[in-house]
Design an enzyme around this catalytic site. Structure first.
Site, mmCIF file in Angstrom:
data_model
loop_
_atom_site.group_PDB
_atom_site.id
_atom_site.type_symbol
_atom_site.label_atom_id
_atom_site.label_comp_id
_atom_site.label_asym_id
_atom_site.label_seq_id
_atom_site.Cartn_x
_atom_site.Cartn_y
_atom_site.Cartn_z
ATOM 1 N N ASP A 17 0.851 -1.186 0.000
ATOM 2 C CA ASP A 17 0.000 0.000 0.000
ATOM 3 C C ASP A 17 0.891 1.241 0.000
ATOM 4 O O ASP A 17 1.612 1.482 0.964
ATOM 5 C CB ASP A 17 -0.882 -0.057 1.257
ATOM 6 C CG ASP A 17 -1.813 1.129 1.408
ATOM 7 O OD1 ASP A 17 -1.676 2.122 0.660
ATOM 8 O OD2 ASP A 17 -2.679 1.063 2.299
ATOM 9 N N ILE A 18 0.823 2.022 -1.056
ATOM 10 C CA ILE A 18 1.683 3.193 -1.198
ATOM 11 C C ILE A 18 1.453 4.218 -0.092
ATOM 12 O O ILE A 18 2.358 4.962 0.263
ATOM 13 C CB ILE A 18 1.538 3.828 -2.605
ATOM 14 C CG1 ILE A 18 2.731 4.755 -2.893
ATOM 15 C CG2 ILE A 18 0.196 4.555 -2.755
ATOM 16 C CD1 ILE A 18 2.886 5.145 -4.346
ATOM 17 N N ASN A 69 -6.109 12.213 -11.320
ATOM 18 C CA ASN A 69 -6.857 12.585 -12.519
ATOM 19 C C ASN A 69 -6.660 14.088 -12.723
ATOM 20 O O ASN A 69 -6.121 14.770 -11.854
ATOM 21 C CB ASN A 69 -8.338 12.176 -12.420
ATOM 22 C CG ASN A 69 -9.052 12.841 -11.262
ATOM 23 O OD1 ASN A 69 -8.965 14.054 -11.079
ATOM 24 N ND2 ASN A 69 -9.750 12.049 -10.468
ATOM 25 N N ASP A 112 -5.439 7.075 -6.306
ATOM 26 C CA ASP A 112 -5.751 8.488 -6.101
ATOM 27 C C ASP A 112 -6.670 8.659 -4.882
ATOM 28 O O ASP A 112 -6.389 9.443 -3.970
ATOM 29 C CB ASP A 112 -6.412 9.054 -7.368
ATOM 30 C CG ASP A 112 -6.551 10.566 -7.371
ATOM 31 O OD1 ASP A 112 -5.881 11.247 -6.575
ATOM 32 O OD2 ASP A 112 -7.329 11.066 -8.199
ATOM 33 N N SER A 166 -1.596 4.527 -14.494
ATOM 34 C CA SER A 166 -2.507 4.304 -15.636
ATOM 35 C C SER A 166 -2.929 2.854 -15.864
ATOM 36 O O SER A 166 -3.650 2.572 -16.821
ATOM 37 C CB SER A 166 -1.941 4.872 -16.949
ATOM 38 O OG SER A 166 -2.087 6.272 -16.986
ATOM 39 N N TYR A 212 -7.589 3.341 -16.074
ATOM 40 C CA TYR A 212 -7.151 3.938 -17.339
ATOM 41 C C TYR A 212 -6.710 2.882 -18.355
ATOM 42 O O TYR A 212 -6.385 3.196 -19.485
ATOM 43 C CB TYR A 212 -6.038 4.961 -17.109
ATOM 44 C CG TYR A 212 -6.509 6.278 -16.510
ATOM 45 C CD1 TYR A 212 -7.814 6.459 -16.052
ATOM 46 C CD2 TYR A 212 -5.649 7.344 -16.388
ATOM 47 C CE1 TYR A 212 -8.234 7.657 -15.504
ATOM 48 C CE2 TYR A 212 -6.061 8.553 -15.852
ATOM 49 C CZ TYR A 212 -7.351 8.701 -15.405
ATOM 50 O OH TYR A 212 -7.762 9.906 -14.868
#
Length: 169
Positions: A9-10, A23, A33, A120, A124
């Site tokens: 988990d960042i 975004n 995000d 992405s 995305y």
């Protein structure tokens, strides 16, 4: 520059900066995000709003910085990755710009460690293998006296395996 690979988990990574796959609105969203905005708290959103008020939306391939809010990281570098549309050349160039601009911004801030998510490759729909190749190539080609470590944070097994294979080549 050392390259490290972590599955996790960042929002829990201790680095000078983490990169957010944002975004163009900079106001949070889904995936990484949303997770960064939720974990980082209101301060990140307020700073993103201030950036928007100054410059408008963040264009694809560009990067902006906020503080880390409640995150262990001091900074969040927000970059807008391309939405995959089948135009491999155009999308690849834009994704490469995300990494390059994020690294340049980090260097300008005097950052020594930076962590990247898989930009992405979620909603995305950028092909994961191609995205991994671009990410690793951009990091390896970036020459810096300041940046000491780049961490790739993979949220899932598939991306972790792709990055591990690419890094072992």
């Amino acid at each position: 520059m050392k390259i490290e690979l972590i599955k996790g988990d960042i929002t829990k990574i201790e680095a000078d900066a983490i990169v957010n796959a944002a975004n163009s609105s900079l106001l949070g969203g889904g995936g990484v995000d949303g997770a960064i905005h939720r974990a980082g708290g209101k301060q990140i959103l307020e700073e993103c709003r201030a950036i928007r008020n100054r410059q408008g939306k963040c264009k694809t391939g560009e990067a902006v910085v906020t503080t880390g809010g409640n995150l262990p990281a001091q900074y969040v570098i927000h970059t807008v990755g391309p939405v995959w549309n089948g135009d491999e050349e155009k999308c690849s160039k834009l994704l490469a710009k995300c990494y390059k601009n994020s690294l340049e911004l980090a260097e300008n801030l005097g950052i020594k460690t930076i962590a990247f998510p898989n930009i992405s490759t979620g909603v995305y729909r950028f092909p994961k293998e191609l995205a991994g190749k671009i990410a690793i190539e951009e990091v390896k080609n970036f020459k810096s006296e300041i940046l000491k470590k780049v961490i790739f944070i993979c949220f899932d097994d598939e991306n972790e395996e792709i990055y591990r294979n690419l890094l072992e080549k």
